[in-house]
Design a protein around this motif. Sequence first.
Motif, PDB file in Angstrom:
ATOM      1  N   GLY A  81      11.149  22.024  26.983  1.00  0.00           N
ATOM      2  CA  GLY A  81      10.250  20.980  26.909  1.00  0.00           C
ATOM      3  C   GLY A  81      11.034  19.777  27.387  1.00  0.00           C
ATOM      4  N   ILE A  82      10.656  18.580  27.176  1.00  0.00           N
ATOM      5  CA  ILE A  82      11.176  17.541  27.694  1.00  0.00           C
ATOM      6  C   ILE A  82      11.758  16.474  26.701  1.00  0.00           C
ATOM      7  N   SER A  83      11.753  17.072  25.323  1.00  0.00           N
ATOM      8  CA  SER A  83      12.381  16.091  24.317  1.00  0.00           C
ATOM      9  C   SER A  83      13.859  16.316  24.304  1.00  0.00           C
ATOM     10  N   ALA A  84      14.642  15.566  23.350  1.00  0.00           N
ATOM     11  CA  ALA A  84      15.883  15.547  23.201  1.00  0.00           C
ATOM     12  C   ALA A  84      16.736  16.609  23.044  1.00  0.00           C
ATOM     13  N   TRP A  85      16.143  17.554  22.297  1.00  0.00           N
ATOM     14  CA  TRP A  85      16.828  19.153  21.973  1.00  0.00           C
ATOM     15  C   TRP A  85      16.964  19.878  23.194  1.00  0.00           C
ATOM     16  N   PRO A  86      15.898  19.967  24.125  1.00  0.00           N
ATOM     17  CA  PRO A  86      15.918  20.827  25.414  1.00  0.00           C
ATOM     18  C   PRO A  86      16.776  20.192  26.270  1.00  0.00           C
ATOM     19  N   GLN A  87      16.890  18.722  26.380  1.00  0.00           N
ATOM     20  CA  GLN A  87      17.669  17.987  27.221  1.00  0.00           C
ATOM     21  C   GLN A  87      19.225  18.324  26.802  1.00  0.00           C
ATOM     22  N   LYS A  88      19.399  18.163  25.620  1.00  0.00           N
ATOM     23  CA  LYS A  88      20.803  18.587  25.304  1.00  0.00           C
ATOM     24  C   LYS A  88      21.195  20.148  25.576  1.00  0.00           C
ATOM     25  N   GLU A  89      20.318  21.098  25.313  1.00  0.00           N
ATOM     26  CA  GLU A  89      20.589  22.362  25.360  1.00  0.00           C
ATOM     27  C   GLU A  89      20.676  22.762  27.207  1.00  0.00           C
ATOM     28  N   GLY A  90      20.214  21.937  27.804  1.00  0.00           N
ATOM     29  CA  GLY A  90      20.299  22.035  29.267  1.00  0.00           C
ATOM     30  C   GLY A  90      19.028  23.004  29.796  1.00  0.00           C
ATOM     31  N   ILE A  91      17.868  23.123  29.203  1.00  0.00           N
ATOM     32  CA  ILE A  91      17.016  23.755  29.397  1.00  0.00           C
ATOM     33  C   ILE A  91      15.599  22.689  29.884  1.00  0.00           C
ATOM     34  N   ALA A  92      15.742  21.550  29.753  1.00  0.00           N
ATOM     35  CA  ALA A  92      14.661  20.732  29.889  1.00  0.00           C
ATOM     36  C   ALA A  92      13.948  20.940  31.112  1.00  0.00           C
TER      37      ALA A  92
END
Length: 141
Positions: free
Chosen positions: A17-28
């Motif tokens: 996704g595009i929220s904070a968690w996927p960004q933190k995980e490097g999969i956004a």
Amino acid sequence: MGRIRNIQYDAVISAGGISAWPQKEGIASKVTWLGLAPTKFKQHGFRGAIIQFQKFTRFETNGPQLSLEAPTLARHLFKGRSRYFIAKGKELEEAKALIEKYLNSQSNCMPPKKLANRIHKPHSGLCSRSMTRCVKCQFRP
């Protein structure tokens, strides 16, 4: 994801996704995995079927950016915060091209695991997994 598993489809493209968690995980906004030709198994205690794909590949953080590989598909997926949608038209063409590129080349594809013998059959007595009284065993991949 229970009821979504029961929808009829030929392939799945999973994207971060595009929220904070996927960004933190490097999969956004990246393709995280692809699955083609599902086989579904009913399993006691689950809202939906257990699914095994004939062809499957997992990218995790190494996946391609969906917006670069399939821009129309990415716009449709990320514009409305949808969890899933059935592709048609231009999105379907892009999805087919993505699957062709990453799943139909044998070098990228993981061999499917034998799932049928990993499905736990409901029973009474002791659970072989936890050695406790089995109330409702659950499949854990």
